[in-house]
Design a protein around this motif. Structure first.
Motif, PDB file in Angstrom:
ATOM      1  N   ASN A 217       0.806  -1.225   0.000  1.00 49.82           N
ATOM      2  CA  ASN A 217       0.000   0.000   0.000  1.00 49.82           C
ATOM      3  C   ASN A 217       0.841   1.277   0.000  1.00 49.82           C
ATOM      4  OD1 ASN A 217       0.968   0.102   2.642  1.00 49.82           O
ATOM      5  ND2 ASN A 217      -0.970  -0.564   3.550  1.00 49.82           N
TER       6      ASN A 217
ATOM      7  N   PRO B 276      -6.444  -6.115   8.352  1.00 54.34           N
ATOM      8  CA  PRO B 276      -6.047  -4.752   7.987  1.00 54.34           C
ATOM      9  C   PRO B 276      -4.545  -4.716   7.697  1.00 54.34           C
ATOM     10  CG  PRO B 276      -6.276  -4.907  10.362  1.00 54.34           C
ATOM     11  CD  PRO B 276      -6.698  -6.245   9.813  1.00 54.34           C
TER      12      PRO B 276
ATOM     13  N   GLY C 146      -0.946  -4.693   5.025  1.00 55.10           N
ATOM     14  CA  GLY C 146      -0.296  -3.793   4.087  1.00 55.10           C
ATOM     15  C   GLY C 146      -0.504  -4.160   2.635  1.00 55.10           C
TER      16      GLY C 146
ATOM     17  N   THR D 282      -5.934  -3.228   2.332  1.00 53.60           N
ATOM     18  CA  THR D 282      -5.925  -1.857   2.847  1.00 53.60           C
ATOM     19  C   THR D 282      -7.072  -1.044   2.273  1.00 53.60           C
ATOM     20  OG1 THR D 282      -3.545  -1.754   3.260  1.00 53.60           O
ATOM     21  CG2 THR D 282      -4.650   0.328   2.820  1.00 53.60           C
TER      22      THR D 282
ATOM     23  N   ASP E 152      -1.892  -2.579   9.954  1.00 51.04           N
ATOM     24  CA  ASP E 152      -1.248  -1.430   9.309  1.00 51.04           C
ATOM     25  C   ASP E 152      -2.085  -0.178   9.543  1.00 51.04           C
ATOM     26  OD1 ASP E 152       0.757  -0.181   7.977  1.00 51.04           O
ATOM     27  OD2 ASP E 152       0.326  -1.034   6.022  1.00 51.04           O
TER      28      ASP E 152
ATOM     29  N   THR F 130      -1.176   3.477   8.162  1.00 51.69           N
ATOM     30  CA  THR F 130      -1.390   3.680   6.735  1.00 51.69           C
ATOM     31  C   THR F 130      -2.868   3.688   6.384  1.00 51.69           C
ATOM     32  OG1 THR F 130       0.750   2.678   6.261  1.00 51.69           O
ATOM     33  CG2 THR F 130      -0.808   2.808   4.442  1.00 51.69           C
ATOM     34  N   ILE F 131      -3.636   2.789   6.959  1.00 45.38           N
ATOM     35  CA  ILE F 131      -5.086   2.807   6.724  1.00 45.38           C
ATOM     36  C   ILE F 131      -5.667   4.126   7.231  1.00 45.38           C
ATOM     37  CG2 ILE F 131      -7.281   1.721   7.365  1.00 45.38           C
ATOM     38  CD1 ILE F 131      -5.767  -0.962   7.380  1.00 45.38           C
TER      39      ILE F 131
END
Length: 294
Positions: free
Chosen positions: A130, A211, A213, A218, A245, A248-249
């Motif tokens: 992601n 959840p 990467g 993602t 992650d 990032t999410i």
């Protein structure tokens, strides 16, 4: 004459990335159970976590987003070289958090970003992370022409991620962002842009994937949060409490939620906590001026 609403949305998008990143950075790699035991339900930007962040410190998600933004601002017509230079300048600071795919690309890079991305894909056997989705938002903020948004969106993704699923997710994401910048309601924008894509059948129910990467996982979580959370705070809080992650999410979902809500609607406890406010403020204004042709 300044379009205050558009400027508020652009600034909200950049701050949304940073807030989601800083909040989720505390819980990255944790499980939901571990989060509940340690924090209850995390709502505040407190730092810590696996990277021992300062409260309000951001990670690679925000820093690479700024690299894309500042590269575009340096040369809007041909931004790849300045984006790449900004990436390498950041990499040389020895950041705490950098994804494995991107690290490999940086190590392989000589003169050709696409060749480095291809070599990484071959060596790792994958490149569907992601890391290009987390940073692609400035392409939507900077340009008003949709074909230009899509061109730069794909280019910045292909610089590090050889997998077509990455550039596809980035394009869907930035098409949603462009709709939001033009004032469309967020659920309408999401549903319109995922129609006919692999994500269309997954947006009605809570994702049955981790959840992680992986870009598809993602993005499924991001779309779910945007469609079902009540407001900006709920989007980034739910992302943070997923674990995995989470930074990032949170950054990806927070970027779109921030555009839709606008900067002024982001709680000041969040926006004022971010340590790089001056840089975000500067880049927000410059992106606005580029988009409107000032």
């Amino acid at each position: 004459m300044k379009d205050d609403r558009l400027y508020d949305r652009i600034k909200g998008g950049l701050y949304g990335v940073a807030v989601g990143d800083a909040l989720g950075g505390t819980t990255e790699f944790m499980t939901p159970t571990e989060i509940r035991v340690k924090y209850g339900y995390l709502k505040e930007i407190i730092g810590g976590g696996v990277w021992q962040l300062e409260p309000g410190e951001v990670t690679d998600d925000t820093m690479m987003t700024l690299g894309v933004a500042e590269g575009i601002l340096e040369n809007p017509a041909a931004p790849m070289e300045p984006i790449g230079r900004k990436f390498m300048e950041w990499y040389e600071t020895k950041p705490k958090d950098i994804g494995n795919i991107i690290r490999h690309v940086f190590e392989y890079y000589k003169e050709d970003w696409f060749e480095a991305a291809l070599r990484t894909d071959r060596d790792l056997g994958r490149s569907g992370g992601n890391g290009s989705l987390m940073r692609c938002l400035p392409a939507a903020l900077a340009y008003s022409n949709l074909s230009e948004i899509e061109r730069v969106t794909r280019m910045q993704s292909d610089m590090t991620h050889y997998d077509e699923r990455c550039s596809e997710a980035c394009v869907i994401y930035n098409r949603i962002a462009d709709r939001l910048l033009r004032g469309e309601e967020i659920r309408s924008a999401v549903r319109t842009e995922v129609s006919g894509t692999e994500y269309e059948g997954y947006i009605r129910e809570k994702p049955d994937c981790e959840p992680s990467g992986y870009v598809v996982h993602t993005f499924r979580w991001v779309l779910y949060l945007l469609l079902h959370a009540a407001d900006f705070s709920e989007v980034v809080q739910q992302a943070a409490n997923l674990g995995g992650d989470s930074d990032t999410i949170g950054a990806i979902a927070g970027g779109l939620a921030g555009i839709y809500s606008g900067y002024q609607a982001i709680p000041s406890a969040y926006s004022k906590a971010i340590l790089i406010k001056d840089r975000l403020d500067d880049v927000s204004l410059r992106l606005y001026r580029l988009r409107v042709g000032e």
